[in-house]
Design a protein around this motif. Structure first.
Motif, PDB file in Angstrom:
ATOM      1  N   TYR A   1       0.830  -1.204   0.000  1.00 40.60           N
ATOM      2  CA  TYR A   1       0.000   0.000   0.000  1.00 40.60           C
ATOM      3  C   TYR A   1       0.869   1.260   0.000  1.00 40.60           C
ATOM      4  CZ  TYR A   1      -2.833   3.783   1.933  1.00 40.60           C
ATOM      5  OH  TYR A   1      -3.434   5.001   2.158  1.00 40.60           O
ATOM      6  N   LEU A   2       1.949   1.217   0.790  1.00 42.10           N
ATOM      7  CA  LEU A   2       2.842   2.370   0.885  1.00 42.10           C
ATOM      8  C   LEU A   2       3.797   2.479  -0.304  1.00 42.10           C
ATOM      9  CD1 LEU A   2       3.754   2.147   4.677  1.00 42.10           C
ATOM     10  CD2 LEU A   2       2.219   3.807   3.578  1.00 42.10           C
ATOM     11  N   GLY A   3       3.793   1.434  -1.160  1.00 41.43           N
ATOM     12  CA  GLY A   3       4.704   1.437  -2.304  1.00 41.43           C
ATOM     13  C   GLY A   3       6.146   1.265  -1.880  1.00 41.43           C
ATOM     14  N   SER A   4       6.363   0.573  -0.778  1.00 42.96           N
ATOM     15  CA  SER A   4       7.707   0.408  -0.220  1.00 42.96           C
ATOM     16  C   SER A   4       8.237  -0.998  -0.462  1.00 42.96           C
ATOM     17  CB  SER A   4       7.685   0.679   1.287  1.00 42.96           C
ATOM     18  OG  SER A   4       7.232   1.978   1.561  1.00 42.96           O
ATOM     19  N   THR A   5       9.552  -1.101  -0.362  1.00 41.42           N
ATOM     20  CA  THR A   5      10.194  -2.413  -0.415  1.00 41.42           C
ATOM     21  C   THR A   5      11.011  -2.580   0.853  1.00 41.42           C
ATOM     22  OG1 THR A   5      12.147  -1.535  -1.539  1.00 41.42           O
ATOM     23  CG2 THR A   5      10.367  -2.385  -2.935  1.00 41.42           C
ATOM     24  N   LEU A   6      11.504  -3.762   1.068  1.00 44.16           N
ATOM     25  CA  LEU A   6      12.403  -4.024   2.185  1.00 44.16           C
ATOM     26  C   LEU A   6      13.804  -3.535   1.816  1.00 44.16           C
ATOM     27  CD1 LEU A   6      11.118  -7.608   3.035  1.00 44.16           C
ATOM     28  CD2 LEU A   6      10.718  -5.520   4.360  1.00 44.16           C
ATOM     29  N   PRO A   7      14.718  -3.468   2.780  1.00 43.94           N
ATOM     30  CA  PRO A   7      16.095  -3.073   2.438  1.00 43.94           C
ATOM     31  C   PRO A   7      16.650  -3.917   1.292  1.00 43.94           C
ATOM     32  CG  PRO A   7      15.822  -3.137   4.823  1.00 43.94           C
ATOM     33  CD  PRO A   7      14.536  -3.668   4.223  1.00 43.94           C
ATOM     34  N   LEU A   8      17.528  -3.291   0.507  1.00 40.27           N
ATOM     35  CA  LEU A   8      18.149  -3.914  -0.671  1.00 40.27           C
ATOM     36  C   LEU A   8      17.135  -4.198  -1.770  1.00 40.27           C
ATOM     37  CD1 LEU A   8      20.525  -6.472   1.134  1.00 40.27           C
ATOM     38  CD2 LEU A   8      21.039  -4.126   0.385  1.00 40.27           C
ATOM     39  N   GLY A   9      15.952  -3.548  -1.685  1.00 42.13           N
ATOM     40  CA  GLY A   9      14.941  -3.692  -2.718  1.00 42.13           C
ATOM     41  C   GLY A   9      14.223  -5.027  -2.713  1.00 42.13           C
ATOM     42  N   ILE A  10      14.298  -5.756  -1.595  1.00 41.05           N
ATOM     43  CA  ILE A  10      13.661  -7.070  -1.499  1.00 41.05           C
ATOM     44  C   ILE A  10      12.143  -6.916  -1.516  1.00 41.05           C
ATOM     45  CG2 ILE A  10      13.366  -9.118  -0.044  1.00 41.05           C
ATOM     46  CD1 ILE A  10      16.223  -8.600   0.990  1.00 41.05           C
ATOM     47  N   ASN A  11      11.471  -7.757  -2.268  1.00 41.23           N
ATOM     48  CA  ASN A  11      10.014  -7.722  -2.367  1.00 41.23           C
ATOM     49  C   ASN A  11       9.389  -8.085  -1.018  1.00 41.23           C
ATOM     50  OD1 ASN A  11       7.247  -8.448  -2.859  1.00 41.23           O
ATOM     51  ND2 ASN A  11       7.741  -8.705  -5.029  1.00 41.23           N
ATOM     52  N   PRO A  12       8.465  -7.258  -0.502  1.00 34.88           N
ATOM     53  CA  PRO A  12       7.845  -7.530   0.803  1.00 34.88           C
ATOM     54  C   PRO A  12       7.097  -8.859   0.886  1.00 34.88           C
ATOM     55  CG  PRO A  12       7.380  -5.283   0.100  1.00 34.88           C
ATOM     56  CD  PRO A  12       8.016  -5.984  -1.072  1.00 34.88           C
ATOM     57  N   LEU A  13       6.799  -9.485  -0.266  1.00 35.68           N
ATOM     58  CA  LEU A  13       6.112 -10.775  -0.260  1.00 35.68           C
ATOM     59  C   LEU A  13       6.906 -11.820   0.527  1.00 35.68           C
ATOM     60  CD1 LEU A  13       3.822 -12.632  -1.235  1.00 35.68           C
ATOM     61  CD2 LEU A  13       5.134 -12.975  -3.359  1.00 35.68           C
ATOM     62  N   ILE A  14       8.209 -11.629   0.622  1.00 33.23           N
ATOM     63  CA  ILE A  14       9.040 -12.590   1.346  1.00 33.23           C
ATOM     64  C   ILE A  14       8.656 -12.684   2.822  1.00 33.23           C
ATOM     65  CG2 ILE A  14      10.892 -11.009   2.025  1.00 33.23           C
ATOM     66  CD1 ILE A  14      12.875 -13.269   1.265  1.00 33.23           C
ATOM     67  N   LEU A  15       8.027 -11.628   3.347  1.00 34.43           N
ATOM     68  CA  LEU A  15       7.606 -11.635   4.753  1.00 34.43           C
ATOM     69  C   LEU A  15       6.638 -12.784   5.049  1.00 34.43           C
ATOM     70  CD1 LEU A  15       6.995  -7.811   5.331  1.00 34.43           C
ATOM     71  CD2 LEU A  15       8.943  -9.178   6.106  1.00 34.43           C
ATOM     72  N   VAL A  16       5.825 -13.132   4.071  1.00 32.32           N
ATOM     73  CA  VAL A  16       4.843 -14.204   4.256  1.00 32.32           C
ATOM     74  C   VAL A  16       5.544 -15.521   4.575  1.00 32.32           C
ATOM     75  CG1 VAL A  16       3.002 -15.519   3.124  1.00 32.32           C
ATOM     76  CG2 VAL A  16       3.198 -13.045   2.739  1.00 32.32           C
ATOM     77  N   PHE A  17       6.746 -15.698   4.071  1.00 27.15           N
ATOM     78  CA  PHE A  17       7.482 -16.941   4.270  1.00 27.15           C
ATOM     79  C   PHE A  17       8.506 -16.861   5.408  1.00 27.15           C
ATOM     80  CE2 PHE A  17       6.247 -16.377  -0.158  1.00 27.15           C
ATOM     81  CZ  PHE A  17       5.442 -17.496  -0.327  1.00 27.15           C
ATOM     82  N   VAL A  18       9.124 -15.698   5.558  1.00 23.73           N
ATOM     83  CA  VAL A  18      10.195 -15.542   6.541  1.00 23.73           C
ATOM     84  C   VAL A  18       9.675 -15.341   7.967  1.00 23.73           C
ATOM     85  CG1 VAL A  18      12.106 -14.038   7.248  1.00 23.73           C
ATOM     86  CG2 VAL A  18      11.851 -14.692   4.858  1.00 23.73           C
ATOM     87  N   VAL A  19       8.627 -14.545   8.125  1.00 25.48           N
ATOM     88  CA  VAL A  19       8.165 -14.207   9.472  1.00 25.48           C
ATOM     89  C   VAL A  19       7.719 -15.430  10.276  1.00 25.48           C
ATOM     90  CG1 VAL A  19       6.473 -12.884  10.805  1.00 25.48           C
ATOM     91  CG2 VAL A  19       7.626 -11.824   8.856  1.00 25.48           C
ATOM     92  N   PRO A  20       6.930 -16.358   9.722  1.00 27.00           N
ATOM     93  CA  PRO A  20       6.557 -17.530  10.526  1.00 27.00           C
ATOM     94  C   PRO A  20       7.763 -18.315  11.047  1.00 27.00           C
ATOM     95  CG  PRO A  20       5.165 -17.386   8.591  1.00 27.00           C
ATOM     96  CD  PRO A  20       6.258 -16.375   8.416  1.00 27.00           C
ATOM     97  N   VAL A  21       8.805 -18.435  10.212  1.00 27.52           N
ATOM     98  CA  VAL A  21      10.020 -19.140  10.645  1.00 27.52           C
ATOM     99  C   VAL A  21      10.704 -18.348  11.757  1.00 27.52           C
ATOM    100  CG1 VAL A  21      12.281 -19.971   9.900  1.00 27.52           C
ATOM    101  CG2 VAL A  21      10.309 -20.224   8.389  1.00 27.52           C
ATOM    102  N   ALA A  22      10.745 -17.024  11.606  1.00 30.37           N
ATOM    103  CA  ALA A  22      11.360 -16.178  12.641  1.00 30.37           C
ATOM    104  C   ALA A  22      10.602 -16.288  13.960  1.00 30.37           C
ATOM    105  CB  ALA A  22      11.388 -14.722  12.165  1.00 30.37           C
ATOM    106  N   TRP A  23       9.279 -16.415  13.896  1.00 30.10           N
ATOM    107  CA  TRP A  23       8.470 -16.555  15.109  1.00 30.10           C
ATOM    108  C   TRP A  23       8.814 -17.853  15.845  1.00 30.10           C
ATOM    109  CZ3 TRP A  23       8.249 -12.093  13.800  1.00 30.10           C
ATOM    110  CH2 TRP A  23       7.223 -11.196  14.040  1.00 30.10           C
ATOM    111  N   ILE A  24       8.974 -18.941  15.089  1.00 29.85           N
ATOM    112  CA  ILE A  24       9.348 -20.219  15.695  1.00 29.85           C
ATOM    113  C   ILE A  24      10.714 -20.088  16.379  1.00 29.85           C
ATOM    114  CG2 ILE A  24       9.992 -22.617  15.218  1.00 29.85           C
ATOM    115  CD1 ILE A  24       7.873 -22.576  12.971  1.00 29.85           C
ATOM    116  N   ALA A  25      11.666 -19.465  15.682  1.00 32.34           N
ATOM    117  CA  ALA A  25      13.001 -19.274  16.249  1.00 32.34           C
ATOM    118  C   ALA A  25      12.945 -18.395  17.494  1.00 32.34           C
ATOM    119  CB  ALA A  25      13.930 -18.657  15.205  1.00 32.34           C
ATOM    120  N   GLY A  26      12.108 -17.369  17.462  1.00 31.36           N
ATOM    121  CA  GLY A  26      11.990 -16.465  18.606  1.00 31.36           C
ATOM    122  C   GLY A  26      11.421 -17.154  19.835  1.00 31.36           C
TER     123      GLY A  26
END
Length: 202
Positions: A29-54
């Motif tokens: 919505y904000l028209g933003s990307t993650l650092p290094l221009g990474i597509n924010p769609l990666i959050l859908v896959f990375v965040v659940p794994v990070a939650w388990i690790a946390g």
């Protein structure tokens, strides 16, 4: 050291997926990307794994100080609550076109309230493992009291940050910064209140 169990994995995956999807959509919505221009769609896959690790890291810290076990889950839930908060906030901003002043404060109160319902469910049934408790009205009243304190801190701090908006930064992006700071300010207060006054095990 205690190893994360199946229930923790399921709960971390659900709350992590919720966070990742909302984070992806808000950044889109904000028209933003993650650092290094990474597509924010990666959050859908990375965040659940990070939650388990946390949560597993919380178990590790819990060998030194037991409340860290609950705090690891609480932080995962807290970030998920923040995502729900952001999602509702930006939904209201998107549909109204308003991102400052009284409208922002009202939107922030509404988004925080929706996130509080999310918070109650996950904290009761996962972080503090009080799903079988029968606190009834007393538990609900205590939860609401702590949530209201958290709401006041969250909204006040977020609104103050938005009021200090630098002219060179887009107000819609700055509204998100206000939400982050408000959520951080309320985190410790909420954890202490829920642990001591709401879901304490007598």
């Amino acid at each position: 050291m205690r190893i994360i169990n199946a229930r923790d994995i399921r709960s971390a995956l659900v709350t992590g997926l919720t966070t990742g999807i909302i984070g992806w959509r808000v950044l889109a919505y904000l028209g933003s990307t993650l650092p290094l221009g990474i597509n924010p769609l990666i959050l859908v896959f990375v965040v659940p794994v990070a939650w388990i690790a946390g949560v597993q890291f919380g178990y590790f810290l819990g060998t030194m100080f037991r409340p860290f076990i609950q705090f690891g889950r609480f932080v995962a839930i807290g970030f998920s609550n923040a995502a729900v908060d952001f999602g509702v906030l930006y939904l209201l901003i998107a549909y109204s076109g308003l991102a400052a002043g009284l409208a922002y404060s009202v939107f922030k109160a509404l988004s925080f309230s929706v996130a509080t319902v999310h918070s109650y469910y996950w904290n009761k049934n996962w972080a503090f493992e009080a799903g079988a408790s029968h606190g009834g009205g007393r538990e609900a009243a205590s939860f609401v009291a702590v949530a209201v304190v958290g709401l006041l801190v969250n909204v006040s701090v977020a609104s103050l940050v938005v009021a200090l908006h630098p002219a060179e930064i887009d107000i819609k992006a700055w509204a998100g910064i206000g939400a982050v700071v408000g959520a951080a300010a309320a985190l410790i207060i909420s954890f202490t209140g829920f642990r001591v006054f709401v879901f304490s095990k007598k």
